[in-house]
Design a protein around this motif. Structure first.
Motif, PDB file in Angstrom:
ATOM      1  N   ASP A 243      51.735 141.165  52.851  1.00 45.43           N
ATOM      2  CA  ASP A 243      51.282 140.278  54.080  1.00 45.43           C
ATOM      3  C   ASP A 243      50.587 139.416  53.935  1.00 45.43           C
ATOM      4  OD1 ASP A 243      48.898 141.618  53.141  1.00 45.43           O
ATOM      5  OD2 ASP A 243      48.470 142.925  55.279  1.00 45.43           O
ATOM      6  N   GLY A 244      50.357 138.826  52.670  1.00 41.73           N
ATOM      7  CA  GLY A 244      49.554 137.652  52.344  1.00 41.73           C
ATOM      8  C   GLY A 244      47.930 137.709  52.185  1.00 41.73           C
ATOM      9  N   SER A 245      47.702 138.911  52.263  1.00 37.02           N
ATOM     10  CA  SER A 245      46.370 139.176  51.952  1.00 37.02           C
ATOM     11  C   SER A 245      46.019 139.299  50.518  1.00 37.02           C
ATOM     12  CB  SER A 245      45.619 140.399  52.672  1.00 37.02           C
ATOM     13  OG  SER A 245      46.376 141.363  52.152  1.00 37.02           O
ATOM     14  N   PRO A 246      44.768 138.966  49.834  1.00 36.02           N
ATOM     15  CA  PRO A 246      44.772 138.914  48.313  1.00 36.02           C
ATOM     16  C   PRO A 246      44.170 140.453  48.002  1.00 36.02           C
ATOM     17  CG  PRO A 246      42.558 137.968  49.618  1.00 36.02           C
ATOM     18  CD  PRO A 246      43.726 138.316  50.689  1.00 36.02           C
ATOM     19  N   PHE A 247      44.584 140.493  46.593  1.00 39.35           N
ATOM     20  CA  PHE A 247      44.635 141.954  46.123  1.00 39.35           C
ATOM     21  C   PHE A 247      43.035 141.811  45.396  1.00 39.35           C
ATOM     22  CE2 PHE A 247      44.623 143.699  41.886  1.00 39.35           C
ATOM     23  CZ  PHE A 247      44.499 145.072  42.102  1.00 39.35           C
TER      24      PHE A 247
ATOM     25  N   LYS B  66      66.459 160.603  55.925  1.00 42.13           N
ATOM     26  CA  LYS B  66      67.448 161.470  55.145  1.00 42.13           C
ATOM     27  C   LYS B  66      68.645 160.580  55.144  1.00 42.13           C
ATOM     28  CE  LYS B  66      65.042 165.787  56.277  1.00 42.13           C
ATOM     29  NZ  LYS B  66      65.322 167.176  56.617  1.00 42.13           N
ATOM     30  N   GLN B  67      68.676 159.382  55.618  1.00 40.66           N
ATOM     31  CA  GLN B  67      69.793 158.550  55.248  1.00 40.66           C
ATOM     32  C   GLN B  67      70.050 157.450  54.509  1.00 40.66           C
ATOM     33  OE1 GLN B  67      71.778 157.796  59.464  1.00 40.66           O
ATOM     34  NE2 GLN B  67      70.707 159.318  60.230  1.00 40.66           N
ATOM     35  N   LYS B  68      68.994 156.268  54.880  1.00 45.08           N
ATOM     36  CA  LYS B  68      68.968 155.444  54.149  1.00 45.08           C
ATOM     37  C   LYS B  68      67.596 154.387  53.913  1.00 45.08           C
ATOM     38  CE  LYS B  68      70.975 151.873  56.866  1.00 45.08           C
ATOM     39  NZ  LYS B  68      72.119 150.754  57.185  1.00 45.08           N
ATOM     40  N   ALA B  69      67.471 153.702  53.045  1.00 43.12           N
ATOM     41  CA  ALA B  69      66.589 152.808  53.013  1.00 43.12           C
ATOM     42  C   ALA B  69      66.909 151.470  52.475  1.00 43.12           C
ATOM     43  CB  ALA B  69      65.072 153.173  52.429  1.00 43.12           C
ATOM     44  N   THR B  70      66.482 150.290  53.152  1.00 41.38           N
ATOM     45  CA  THR B  70      66.846 149.012  52.412  1.00 41.38           C
ATOM     46  C   THR B  70      65.769 148.102  52.202  1.00 41.38           C
ATOM     47  OG1 THR B  70      67.012 147.826  54.790  1.00 41.38           O
ATOM     48  CG2 THR B  70      69.034 149.127  53.792  1.00 41.38           C
ATOM     49  N   PHE B  71      65.570 147.395  51.246  1.00 43.91           N
ATOM     50  CA  PHE B  71      64.620 146.485  50.651  1.00 43.91           C
ATOM     51  C   PHE B  71      65.112 145.120  50.395  1.00 43.91           C
ATOM     52  CE2 PHE B  71      63.710 150.709  49.443  1.00 43.91           C
ATOM     53  CZ  PHE B  71      62.252 150.939  49.636  1.00 43.91           C
ATOM     54  N   LYS B  72      64.232 144.148  50.470  1.00 42.73           N
ATOM     55  CA  LYS B  72      64.509 142.753  50.264  1.00 42.73           C
ATOM     56  C   LYS B  72      63.345 142.174  49.423  1.00 42.73           C
ATOM     57  CE  LYS B  72      61.942 141.424  54.562  1.00 42.73           C
ATOM     58  NZ  LYS B  72      62.185 140.768  55.889  1.00 42.73           N
ATOM     59  N   LYS B  73      63.797 141.118  48.629  1.00 41.93           N
ATOM     60  CA  LYS B  73      62.814 140.680  47.724  1.00 41.93           C
ATOM     61  C   LYS B  73      61.451 140.239  48.280  1.00 41.93           C
ATOM     62  CE  LYS B  73      64.801 137.617  44.662  1.00 41.93           C
ATOM     63  NZ  LYS B  73      65.017 136.384  43.946  1.00 41.93           N
ATOM     64  N   ASN B  74      60.439 140.606  47.529  1.00 37.22           N
ATOM     65  CA  ASN B  74      58.999 139.964  48.014  1.00 37.22           C
ATOM     66  C   ASN B  74      58.865 138.542  47.219  1.00 37.22           C
ATOM     67  OD1 ASN B  74      56.264 139.274  48.102  1.00 37.22           O
ATOM     68  ND2 ASN B  74      55.577 141.015  47.125  1.00 37.22           N
ATOM     69  N   PRO B  75      59.136 137.575  48.173  1.00 44.35           N
ATOM     70  CA  PRO B  75      59.113 136.163  47.638  1.00 44.35           C
ATOM     71  C   PRO B  75      57.687 135.634  47.176  1.00 44.35           C
ATOM     72  CG  PRO B  75      58.803 136.217  50.127  1.00 44.35           C
ATOM     73  CD  PRO B  75      59.033 137.678  49.683  1.00 44.35           C
ATOM     74  N   THR B  76      56.431 136.504  47.159  1.00 46.63           N
ATOM     75  CA  THR B  76      55.302 136.236  46.805  1.00 46.63           C
ATOM     76  C   THR B  76      54.619 136.916  45.565  1.00 46.63           C
ATOM     77  OG1 THR B  76      54.304 137.414  48.499  1.00 46.63           O
ATOM     78  CG2 THR B  76      54.696 135.041  48.888  1.00 46.63           C
ATOM     79  N   TYR B  77      55.995 137.851  45.262  1.00 42.60           N
ATOM     80  CA  TYR B  77      55.560 138.654  43.976  1.00 42.60           C
ATOM     81  C   TYR B  77      55.089 138.023  42.915  1.00 42.60           C
ATOM     82  CZ  TYR B  77      56.071 142.624  40.827  1.00 42.60           C
ATOM     83  OH  TYR B  77      55.552 143.610  39.976  1.00 42.60           O
ATOM     84  N   TRP B  78      53.830 138.777  42.131  1.00 41.29           N
ATOM     85  CA  TRP B  78      53.234 137.891  41.030  1.00 41.29           C
ATOM     86  C   TRP B  78      53.844 138.261  39.711  1.00 41.29           C
ATOM     87  CZ3 TRP B  78      52.402 141.304  36.969  1.00 41.29           C
ATOM     88  CH2 TRP B  78      52.386 142.569  37.251  1.00 41.29           C
TER      89      TRP B  78
END
Length: 475
Positions: free
Chosen positions: A52-56, A149-161
């Motif tokens: 979400d853009g917040s720093p860790f 119980k059916q599915k989950a979809t994910f997309k790339k995190n563009p800010t991944y470290w």
């Protein structure tokens, strides 16, 4: 376990388990104890942000740990942390340094804040609950859609470290989709049809055709997962003065070689009712005794316990993974000694169900007289012991309370000196095997199946499934 695989895509831990079960830095870059091993200092990775853009930073670690340590939250993380780290013990020294002040010295503490203790994932300090509606994490992917119980979809995190060894941005994949299929046979058919690329955890039973499929590859990982066969020492017949002989009698009925062959085609490592096993955990002392099937010994123990004519026992388990087949093997192998085993098979949900007001006192897996419970991999023998064999362990199905074991265990965890730890591990192994609060017939070798053009999946099998470096080779 499917849920764990999903959160592993967008949540991360201070440390993670590599394919060989060794610890590697993730959100933490280093971890060091003081001389008495009761204070651990973790240096955190800089430049990390949540999706979400917040720093860790350190405050996120503190609030995440305080959340799981609150007994009112009922976190499974307490299965390891209870009695080791209490609320208020996690301190932010500065924005990138966290200090864990333990209740007692504990040399294996880093494993407790790794992916091996899967509820310790780090969430933002502002987290208010409902991870599905607010899936904020530091991981390589972001949850896009979830249908229970059916599915989950994910997309790339563009800010991944994360970056690979060549400095390229991770993850490689743009999207991933998980399909929920409860039945193992149906899962395997989806793989064989080409509808799916990857099965994170392959159950050997019924999966023989996958090994022969020219389009698939079954990867084999050394595993430390077990099927715990627990004797509830609060229940008859295991609670009486002769309970130890009766528990040992059952243990001597098992043909561990035959069980391993039947369940895993001999691929798994034999277990001999102790966690300190050098075949599984490097550096452990030799096991006190490699228990072979011995009906004369079993009958002698029954006679000494006043059960010369045999006994009747009930074994409770879930219809899940290889548990039903293991239960049937135990039943068959106990018969020649005069032990009649009644099988009590429950649905997965029923086995783990319990009253909201007293879950731990009512759920079958912690309260039935004898149970089979599947445990995912744990990276060290002390982590297993802390989770199930200590008297204050919240996940103890045996309810074992052995003062000698507790004293030796506390000494074992209070030193980092390997020679001293080996000496104490020898005592602990002997005590565990001799009193036999649980049986450990084998340590599972994990299997994971994928198409032959899928590469780069990390993690030691099953739900530790890291897809950040996964890629699909094009023909």
């Amino acid at each position: 376990q499917g849920g764990l695989g999903l959160v592993y895509q967008f949540l991360e831990y201070l440390l993670h388990l590599h394919n060989d079960n060794s610890l590697r830095g993730k959100l933490a870059e280093s971890w060091t104890p003081n001389d008495s091993v009761d204070v651990w200092t973790f240096k955190l990775r800089s430049g990390v942000t949540f999706n979400d853009g917040s720093p860790f930073g350190a405050e996120d670690v503190v609030t995440s740990m305080e959340r799981v340590l609150d007994p009112d939250n009922g976190s499974g993380a307490l299965s390891q942390l209870n009695g080791v780290l209490s609320p208020g013990g996690t301190k932010a020294v500065d924005d990138l340094t966290v200090e864990f002040n333990l209740d007692k010295p504990f040399a294996d503490f880093p494993y407790m804040v790794s992916s091996g203790n899967y509820n310790t994932a780090i969430l933002p300090r502002t987290y208010k609950g409902d991870i599905i509606k607010n899936p904020v994490g530091t991981g390589p992917f972001m949850l896009d859609q979830y249908v229970p119980k059916q599915k989950a979809t994910f997309k790339k995190n563009p800010t991944y470290w994360g970056k690979d060894e060549q400095g390229r941005q991770l993850p490689y994949l743009d999207t991933t989709e998980y399909t929920m299929v409860e039945d193992n046979a149906a899962q395997n058919l989806q793989l064989q049809s080409g509808a799916q690329d990857l099965q994170p955890q392959t159950v050997f039973q019924g999966a023989q055709a996958l090994f022969q499929d020219p389009n698939l590859r079954v990867d084999i990982y050394p595993g430390t997962g077990i099927r715990e066969v627990a004797f509830n020492l609060n229940a008859e017949p295991w609670s009486g003065a002769n309970g130890k002989q009766l528990r040992q009698a059952v243990a001597y009925c098992l043909d561990r070689v035959a069980i391993n062959q039947a369940l895993y085609d001999g691929r798994s490592n034999l277990g001999f009712d102790t966690f300190w096993d050098p075949t599984v955990f490097a550096g452990s002392p030799n096991v006190p005794e490699e228990r072979a099937q011995d009906y004369d010994k079993a009958k002698q123990l029954l006679s000494e316990a006043g059960m010369a004519d045999g006994m009747n026992i009930k074994l409770t388990f879930a219809k899940y993974l290889e548990n039903p087949q293991l239960a049937q093997l135990i039943q068959e192998q106990c018969k020649p000694a005069g032990i009649t085993v009644e099988l009590d098979q429950l649905s997965y949900d029923a086995y783990y169900a319990g009253d909201d007001d007293d879950y731990y006192g009512t759920t079958p897996w912690l309260n039935a007289a004898m149970t089979i419970t599947e445990w995912g991999s744990r990276p060290a023998p002390g982590i297993y012991a802390a989770a199930m064999l200590l008297p204050d362990a919240v996940w103890s199905s045996s309810h074992w309370d052995n003062k000698d074991f507790v004293d030796a265990f506390n000494q074992y965890e209070s030193t980092a000196d390997e020679a001293t730890r080996t000496e104490l591990a020898t005592q602990l192994s002997q005590l565990q095997q001799d009193d036999t609060p649980i049986m450990v017939p084998f340590y599972i070798t994990q299997l994971r199946t994928q198409k032959k053009n899928v590469y780069g999946v990390q993690g030691p099998g099953s739900f530790y499934c890291d897809l950040s470096q996964c890629f699909v080779a094009q023909a």
